[in-house]
Scaffold this motif. Structure first.
Motif, mmCIF file in Angstrom:
data_model
loop_
_atom_site.group_PDB
_atom_site.id
_atom_site.type_symbol
_atom_site.label_atom_id
_atom_site.label_comp_id
_atom_site.label_asym_id
_atom_site.label_seq_id
_atom_site.Cartn_x
_atom_site.Cartn_y
_atom_site.Cartn_z
ATOM 1 N N GLY A 158 0.805 -1.217 0.000
ATOM 2 C CA GLY A 158 0.000 0.000 0.000
ATOM 3 C C GLY A 158 0.833 1.260 0.000
ATOM 4 N N GLU A 162 1.280 3.569 -3.360
ATOM 5 C CA GLU A 162 0.744 4.931 -3.418
ATOM 6 C C GLU A 162 1.789 5.902 -3.961
ATOM 7 O OE1 GLU A 162 -1.781 7.937 -0.539
ATOM 8 O OE2 GLU A 162 -0.162 6.747 0.351
ATOM 9 N N ILE A 184 -4.786 -0.996 -4.685
ATOM 10 C CA ILE A 184 -4.531 -0.769 -3.260
ATOM 11 C C ILE A 184 -5.852 -0.636 -2.507
ATOM 12 C CG2 ILE A 184 -3.519 0.813 -1.575
ATOM 13 C CD1 ILE A 184 -1.495 1.618 -3.802
ATOM 14 N N VAL A 190 -4.455 -4.024 3.248
ATOM 15 C CA VAL A 190 -3.942 -2.655 3.383
ATOM 16 C C VAL A 190 -4.752 -1.933 4.467
ATOM 17 C CG1 VAL A 190 -3.702 -0.437 2.183
ATOM 18 C CG2 VAL A 190 -3.139 -2.574 0.996
ATOM 19 N N ARG A 195 -6.584 2.678 2.273
ATOM 20 C CA ARG A 195 -7.540 2.215 1.262
ATOM 21 C C ARG A 195 -8.535 3.324 0.913
ATOM 22 N NH1 ARG A 195 -10.502 -2.916 3.130
ATOM 23 N NH2 ARG A 195 -11.191 -2.922 0.960
#
Length: 223
Positions: A158, A162, A184, A190, A195
């Motif tokens: 995650g 990102e 994700i 995650v 999230r």
């Protein structure tokens, strides 16, 4: 006659081999005792180190950064690799909170490059280093460094994903960014806050990242 012969053979064996065998047995027992003592001693050290680290974290949460640092720093020299990595990462975080981004990045980089430390800590340090220097790094550099970690099933999927998605956006690769953000957002391993954030970002890019629309409207997805 057979019993007498066996008894005589036993006496001969004890005379010729008894002492060497006894030495091996005693040596084994001494070795076992030493091993048990070592394990107990190491367990005691682990308990002490754990207590020291938890106490320092309590101080850190209370805003007593210098007290926390003074409590944790000895673990860098005396603790096991896991504690050493945790302390170094925490020191870097303290520096970052104090506005010393350059110093923090160097500390994170040192953990990342230390092959003696456990892999998950090194990966986390890599992510934190890249995050700290994100605005200074070329997007492709971010992607190259973090893409191996931005894989579903990896511990830091995650967080690494990102940052990779944001780097894609800097390259105007909105389709790749949206797909990664959606992955994700849909990964239940995650953390929920991450999230939700990636779901919102994916939505802004026109990518549907919601598995359960009704649950999303209420603020959380069905588990």
């Amino acid at each position: 006659m057979d019993d007498a012969l066996r008894e005589d053979q036993l006496r001969t064996l004890l005379r010729t081999r008894g002492r060497p065998v006894l030495a091996v047995v005693i040596g084994g027992l001494v070795g076992l005792a030493g091993w048990l003592w070592y394990n107990d001693h190491q367990s005691s050290l682990r308990d002490q180190q754990s207590e020291t680290f938890v106490t320092a974290l309590d101080a850190l949460q209370a805003g007593r950064n210098q007290t926390a640092k003074a409590g944790m720093d000895p673990l860098v020299k005396t603790g096991n690799p896991g504690y050493r990595a945790a302390v170094q990462i925490t020191d870097a975080g303290i520096a970052e909170q104090a506005g010393k981004a350059e110093e923090a990045a160097k500390l994170f980089a040192a953990v990342s490059a230390d092959g003696a430390l456990p892999g998950p800590y090194r990966d986390l340090a890599t992510i934190r280093e890249v995050a700290t220097n994100f605005d200074k790094l070329a997007p492709q550099t971010v992607i190259d460094r973090l893409k191996p970690l931005a894989v579903p099933g990896k511990p830091w999927f995650g967080s690494a994903g990102e940052l990779v998605a944001l780097a894609y956006l800097k390259q105007n690769k909105t389709e790749a960014a949206g797909a990664l953000l959606a992955a994700i957002a849909k990964d239940k391993a995650v953390p929920d806050t991450l999230r939700r954030r990636t779901r919102q970002l994916a939505g802004q890019l026109g990518v549907d990242a919601v598995d359960n629309p009704a649950a999303a409207i209420s603020g959380s997805e069905a588990q």
